[in-house]
Design an enzyme around this catalytic site. Sequence first.
Site, PDB file in Angstrom:
ATOM      1  N   HIS A  84       0.702  -1.110  -0.232  1.00  0.00           N
ATOM      2  CA  HIS A  84       0.221  -0.274   0.310  1.00  0.00           C
ATOM      3  C   HIS A  84       0.854   0.930   0.135  1.00  0.00           C
ATOM      4  CE1 HIS A  84      -3.529   2.710   0.659  1.00  0.00           C
ATOM      5  NE2 HIS A  84      -2.735   3.060   1.795  1.00  0.00           N
ATOM      6  N   ASP A  86       0.999   5.152  -0.417  1.00  0.00           N
ATOM      7  CA  ASP A  86       0.079   6.216   0.114  1.00  0.00           C
ATOM      8  C   ASP A  86       0.808   6.953  -0.672  1.00  0.00           C
ATOM      9  OD1 ASP A  86      -1.910   5.956   1.821  1.00  0.00           O
ATOM     10  OD2 ASP A  86       0.674   5.395   3.250  1.00  0.00           O
ATOM     11  N   ASP A 200      -7.604   1.926   2.279  1.00  0.00           N
ATOM     12  CA  ASP A 200      -7.767   3.199   3.475  1.00  0.00           C
ATOM     13  C   ASP A 200      -8.159   3.612   3.298  1.00  0.00           C
ATOM     14  OD1 ASP A 200      -5.021   3.055   5.572  1.00  0.00           O
ATOM     15  OD2 ASP A 200      -3.720   4.407   4.486  1.00  0.00           O
ATOM     16  N   HIS A 419      -6.535   9.469  -0.257  1.00  0.00           N
ATOM     17  CA  HIS A 419      -6.944   9.950   1.519  1.00  0.00           C
ATOM     18  C   HIS A 419      -5.755  10.277   2.319  1.00  0.00           C
ATOM     19  CE1 HIS A 419      -4.960   6.016   0.873  1.00  0.00           C
ATOM     20  NE2 HIS A 419      -4.421   5.925   1.624  1.00  0.00           N
TER      21      HIS A 419
END
Length: 452
Positions: A84, A86, A200, A419
């Site tokens: 993951h 970001d 997420d 996000h």
Amino acid sequence: MDRMVKETKARHPEVNLMYSTPNYYMIAVNGLNVTFKERAVTTCPFGLTISLSLWDGVSGKCGYDACPQSDPKKLNIHLIAHSHDDVGWLKTADGYYDDSVHLIITNVVKELEKNAERKFTQVEIYFFKRWWSVQTDERRDVVRKLVAEGRLVFTNGGWTVNDEGAAHYNNIIDQMTLGLKFINQTFGQCAHPKVSWQIDPFGASLEMPSLYAQMGFDAHVVNRGPSIDKGEYIWDASRDLNTKIFTTVLHAHYEPPKGYDFENNNNSITDQNVEQKVREFIDIAKNYSKDYGNTNQVLMTMGMDFRYKTANTWFENMERMLKEAKARHPEVNMMYSTPNCYIKALNGLNRTFAERSVDYLSYWVGYYSNRPALKYQDRITNNMLQASKQLSVLARLDPLNTRAYMDEASNEVAVMTHHDAITGTSPQATADDYTSRLQSGYAASKRVIQKA
């Protein structure tokens, strides 16, 4: 050319010289019903099966066809290798790419080459496109081969994993379009994502499953939400639009069970502990299966934030687990898998799932209003982007003169849907970087408007 066409028609009856396009040429070739030497075969968006002539030894299987076989008599454990990444959080997007993501993708590709059974799920296209743009033709061919064989799989397909509470739906659609367009133009239909990966964001809205259903996705994967009921269901997201989509909630965040994070060879599987570690892992999987109705299919996320910089330690340890499970646990079918393959296996059960029509959005509600200046700047920059798009068409501007500006503006507005961007949940230095990006996007859109 008109003179050439006229002369040919008058003096060369054996020749049909005409204006054409690549599409018309392929349609004409397809109509010959000629047998060609087979190589990598795929289906083009317009429905013709043609030879790509890219590489020898490509299986030609992708999408659902590249999935491993489930065993209906066993507990099927799907190991989902993923990272993951970001697009900005504790570091800026540039900082994460330079420090981690370019190394993650490079090392994952190297490891996938070593074993045809290995699979990896790639999500954030913002990072992948940056990596792709600096690769040699030779490395690009390797990646195309991995994609064509269903070993490197794109899930979700957006520029980012967007927020669901503060991001505007217009921006969400645009960032998904940006990512999916890159995938389609670069890898074709073989790479088209079939499953979302909203693992997420701070809550799960009704809008996202509705959008994914309208975009043609087969399933939706979520994680966070207040009092979200674990399990799998059909999400009836909009009765007005009749948008329903199969949804699965991750069992325990998007990380592996405790003690199975293999980054930097931590928690390594050895000859001394392999029997115990695999037995405990299978016990966890059995509990997960029981919690979700004993479907005999279990999704196990093997990754976390910015993992797989040491991709070799992940795959080597998972292979020790696979070998042990095969040798000592005949009741289990443990395998490398992807979200696509997990959904395919569930679909093959022909079960009926309950429907839900609620959202799970009111989670960390402070982010709806914090950093108001950044949120305002995002909306204003998006307004400029939309105006520049429309005016460039109305003014019939040459795309060669505007593409760089449009790409810059589209990129920065898409990054802001992340996000940890529009939500304001990043530290000040990262928020300042987002501000600079929006200023750049605003200026780029303004240049297009001036040209119009």
